[in-house]
Scaffold this active site. Structure first.
Site, short mmCIF file in Angstrom:
data_model
loop_
_atom_site.label_atom_id
_atom_site.label_comp_id
_atom_site.label_asym_id
_atom_site.label_seq_id
_atom_site.Cartn_x
_atom_site.Cartn_y
_atom_site.Cartn_z
N ASP A 49 -14.43 -72.29 -9.68
CA ASP A 49 -13.44 -72.30 -10.76
C ASP A 49 -13.15 -70.89 -11.25
O ASP A 49 -14.04 -70.22 -11.77
CB ASP A 49 -14.01 -73.17 -11.89
CG ASP A 49 -12.93 -73.61 -12.86
OD1 ASP A 49 -11.83 -73.05 -12.81
OD2 ASP A 49 -13.22 -74.51 -13.66
N ASP A 50 -11.93 -70.45 -11.11
CA ASP A 50 -11.48 -69.14 -11.63
C ASP A 50 -12.09 -67.95 -10.88
O ASP A 50 -12.21 -66.86 -11.44
CB ASP A 50 -11.80 -68.98 -13.13
CG ASP A 50 -11.02 -69.93 -14.03
OD1 ASP A 50 -10.29 -70.77 -13.49
OD2 ASP A 50 -11.15 -69.82 -15.26
N CYS A 89 -6.31 -74.90 -13.87
CA CYS A 89 -7.21 -75.86 -13.21
C CYS A 89 -6.63 -77.21 -12.78
O CYS A 89 -6.65 -77.54 -11.60
CB CYS A 89 -8.39 -76.16 -14.13
SG CYS A 89 -9.39 -74.72 -14.51
N ARG A 93 -6.05 -78.80 -8.87
CA ARG A 93 -6.93 -79.83 -8.30
C ARG A 93 -6.13 -81.05 -7.84
O ARG A 93 -6.43 -81.66 -6.81
CB ARG A 93 -8.00 -80.24 -9.33
CG ARG A 93 -9.04 -79.16 -9.47
CD ARG A 93 -9.70 -79.10 -10.83
NE ARG A 93 -10.19 -77.74 -11.03
CZ ARG A 93 -11.40 -77.33 -10.65
NH1 ARG A 93 -12.25 -78.18 -10.14
NH2 ARG A 93 -11.76 -76.07 -10.81
N LYS A 142 -16.71 -80.56 -11.30
CA LYS A 142 -15.58 -80.68 -12.22
C LYS A 142 -14.45 -81.51 -11.60
O LYS A 142 -13.91 -81.14 -10.56
CB LYS A 142 -15.09 -79.27 -12.54
CG LYS A 142 -13.85 -79.19 -13.39
CD LYS A 142 -13.60 -77.76 -13.80
CE LYS A 142 -12.25 -77.57 -14.44
NZ LYS A 142 -12.08 -76.21 -14.97
N HIS A 144 -11.61 -83.03 -13.69
CA HIS A 144 -10.48 -82.47 -14.46
C HIS A 144 -9.12 -83.08 -14.12
O HIS A 144 -8.09 -82.37 -14.13
CB HIS A 144 -10.44 -80.94 -14.32
CG HIS A 144 -9.96 -80.29 -15.59
ND1 HIS A 144 -9.70 -78.95 -15.74
CD2 HIS A 144 -9.64 -80.87 -16.80
CE1 HIS A 144 -9.28 -78.72 -16.96
NE2 HIS A 144 -9.24 -79.86 -17.62
N SER A 167 -13.30 -78.90 -18.15
CA SER A 167 -13.78 -77.51 -18.16
C SER A 167 -15.01 -77.37 -19.05
O SER A 167 -15.16 -78.07 -20.05
CB SER A 167 -12.67 -76.58 -18.67
OG SER A 167 -11.61 -76.57 -17.74
N HIS A 221 -16.05 -70.26 -14.27
CA HIS A 221 -15.20 -70.43 -15.47
C HIS A 221 -16.07 -70.13 -16.69
O HIS A 221 -17.22 -70.55 -16.74
CB HIS A 221 -14.71 -71.88 -15.49
CG HIS A 221 -13.66 -72.20 -16.50
ND1 HIS A 221 -13.89 -72.14 -17.86
CD2 HIS A 221 -12.37 -72.59 -16.37
CE1 HIS A 221 -12.78 -72.48 -18.51
NE2 HIS A 221 -11.84 -72.75 -17.62
N ASP A 273 -9.89 -72.48 -7.41
CA ASP A 273 -8.76 -73.27 -7.92
C ASP A 273 -7.61 -72.43 -8.45
O ASP A 273 -6.48 -72.89 -8.53
CB ASP A 273 -9.22 -74.27 -8.99
CG ASP A 273 -9.67 -73.60 -10.27
OD1 ASP A 273 -10.10 -72.42 -10.23
OD2 ASP A 273 -9.59 -74.24 -11.33
N ASN A 274 -7.92 -71.20 -8.86
CA ASN A 274 -6.88 -70.28 -9.35
C ASN A 274 -7.53 -68.91 -9.48
O ASN A 274 -8.73 -68.75 -9.25
CB ASN A 274 -6.27 -70.74 -10.69
CG ASN A 274 -7.29 -71.09 -11.75
OD1 ASN A 274 -7.49 -72.26 -12.08
ND2 ASN A 274 -7.99 -70.09 -12.27
N LYS A 294 -5.32 -65.53 -13.53
CA LYS A 294 -5.10 -66.91 -13.99
C LYS A 294 -3.99 -66.98 -15.03
O LYS A 294 -3.85 -66.06 -15.85
CB LYS A 294 -6.42 -67.40 -14.59
CG LYS A 294 -6.37 -68.74 -15.27
CD LYS A 294 -7.76 -69.19 -15.67
CE LYS A 294 -7.68 -70.50 -16.47
NZ LYS A 294 -8.97 -71.14 -16.64
#
Ligand code: MG
Length: 471
Positions: A49-50, A89, A93, A142, A144, A167, A221, A273-274, A294
């Site tokens: 994540d991130d 996020c 996804r 996660k 989400h 998150s 994240h 994811d980003n 992001k």
């Protein structure tokens, strides 16, 4: 043939028994080899994540060592121009799991613990796709995409779920197992370790039949945490330690697959994811040479470090430099497993199986850069156009970004989006703009955005404030 065989037997009567044994052994080995080649590959998708484009050694990170993630690249494939479908996020996804632009399902922002909405149940996820080949699917981490029961993974084709459903910086961080909350108190220092153990257990219990394991780490994240074993192990502070623990997690998964002799039967993918959340400073990652991170549609927000390994199938040290996207996995898995794509809806991703097998390129070389409902850019081949932007002033959650006019970049020579070539190439920019609009048009009418949350009515507090002023 049999006549010849029996003639041979009678001629070499004395050798008949050992000869038969040899023939039987050879045939059994051939049969077994054919069987093992026929086995559908397991898929392990590790999603962090991130994580930024510049946060892995194999993507030129400094001060962070990621030997196991690098191994996926050296023994497999590295994608240099791989895009997430969103710079945040939830939409990212949704796109990964369905192969579709998230705008098609109204997912234009992130879900919150107070959200009553989620990814529509009629979306077909990778897990549902693989049910056609009787795969067992598990998600750890996660989700989400909505945490009310009807939106949870078990209602979208997964057989098991364990993790924090949104998150880790949101209210009410809990662990859920399947459809229930199992722990209201989460020690995030242990989350990566716990997810890793869950992943190893899943592989162990499903080793006999094909499986899809989706490991969606909450790290890196914010708020970021590493377990004691990894504190002060990197030269990039706590953020680096967190990444090195994620790398350890990949190592554990590879070791488990190896020990069960499943490495040649498993496609292992690692991606983010980003882009990195740059406003978090040293608790956010690095986009490397890319611009911004992001929440933005510059490259740093959506181009994500992506590597994949499938021992014996993907040629080692493959580097793929053309455009590819997170939406591509859905049609890629379908093609690899010979599952027909759903014919009642458009799938936006393109098949990457030829790329993985070293037999060709991805068909299609363009991509829409959506930021929620707003279409902000378009890439075709090496060219990217960005629409005028009014800028943001910045906040504790978002970097300040200056306003800009139309931008045109040659991403091949300028991946950092530093040289605006618009004024010298207005005709080409116009052509790209037309292509972008045609692509947008081809999506057809899009549904309204799902409601993620609404503001609390605090008129009673204002009433009391006014009343006290008058007293
Ligand atoms: Mg993210």
């Amino acid at each position: 043939m049999y006549v010849v065989f029996f003639q041979l037997i009678s001629k070499y009567r004395g050798y008949a028994k050992p000869l038969l044994l040899v023939i039987i052994t050879v045939l059994s080995v051939l049969h077994l080899t054919a069987q093992s080649k026929k086995r559908s590959p397991n898929i392990v998708f590790i999603f962090v994540d991130d994580l930024g484009y510049g946060d892995l050694s194999c993507f030129s990170a400094t001060g962070i060592k990621t030997p196991s993630i690098d191994r996926l690249a050296t023994e497999g494939i590295k994608f240099t121009d791989f895009y997430s479908a969103s710079p945040v996020c939830s939409p990212s996804r949704a796109a990964l799991l369905t192969g579709r632009y998230p705008q098609r399902m109204g997912i234009n922002g992130v879900f919150f613990p107070e959200s009553w909405t989620g990814m529509p149940q009629n979306e077909i996820t990778i897990a549902e796709l693989l049910q056609q080949k009787k795969y067992t699917s598990g998600i750890i981490g996660k989700w989400h995409l909505g945490h009310r029961t009807k939106f949870l993974p078990l209602q979208q084709g997964f057989d098991t779920y364990f993790g924090i459903p949104y998150s880790n910086d949101m209210r009410s961080v809990v662990y859920m197992r399947d459809n229930e909350v199992v722990d209201f108190f989460v020690d995030q220092q242990l989350t990566t370790k716990i997810y890793t153990q869950e992943a190893l257990d899943f592989i162990e219990s499903n080793q006999e039949k094909p499986f899809f394991l989706y490991v969606a780490h909450n790290m890196p994240h914010v708020p970021i945490y590493a377990s004691d074993d990894f504190l002060s192990t990197s030269e990039k502070g706590l953020y680096g330690d967190v990444i090195q623990e994620l790398d350890w997690s990949v190592e554990e998964i590879l070791k488990k697959l190896e020990s069960l002799q499943l490495l040649e039967d498993t496609l292992v993918i690692f991606s983010s994811d980003n882009g990195p959340w740059l406003v978090m400073e040293d608790h956010g990652g690095s986009a490397g040479v890319l611009r911004e991170g992001k929440q933005f549609t510059f490259e740093g927000g959506m181009r994500v470090p992506t590597v994949a390994m499938w021992k014996g199938t993907i040629a080692p040290n493959t580097v793929y430099k053309d455009l590819a996207t997170q939406m591509d996995w859905f049609p890629t898995f379908a093609r690899l497993l010979e599952i027909p794509l759903p014919n009642d809806r458009p799938i936006d991703g393109k098949d990457l199986s030829q790329v993985l097998l070293g037999q060709g390129k991805r068909q299609g070389d363009d991509f829409l850069f959506f930021n929620g409902q707003r279409l902000q850019g378009y890439r075709k081949g090496k060219w990217k156009i960005k629409m005028p932007f009014k800028g943001t002033q910045g906040s504790p959650w978002q970097s300040a970004v200056a306003a800009h006019d139309t931008l045109l970049f040659d991403l091949e020579s300028d991946p950092g989006e530093t040289k605006n070539l618009y004024s010298k190439n207005k005709k080409m920019a116009l052509d790209l703009f037309k292509k972008m609009e045609a692509e947008r048009e081809s999506l057809g009418p899009l549904p309204p955005s799902l409601i993620m949350n609404t503001n609390a009515d605090q008129s009673h507090l204002r009433y009391l404030e006014e009343k006290r002023k008058k007293e």
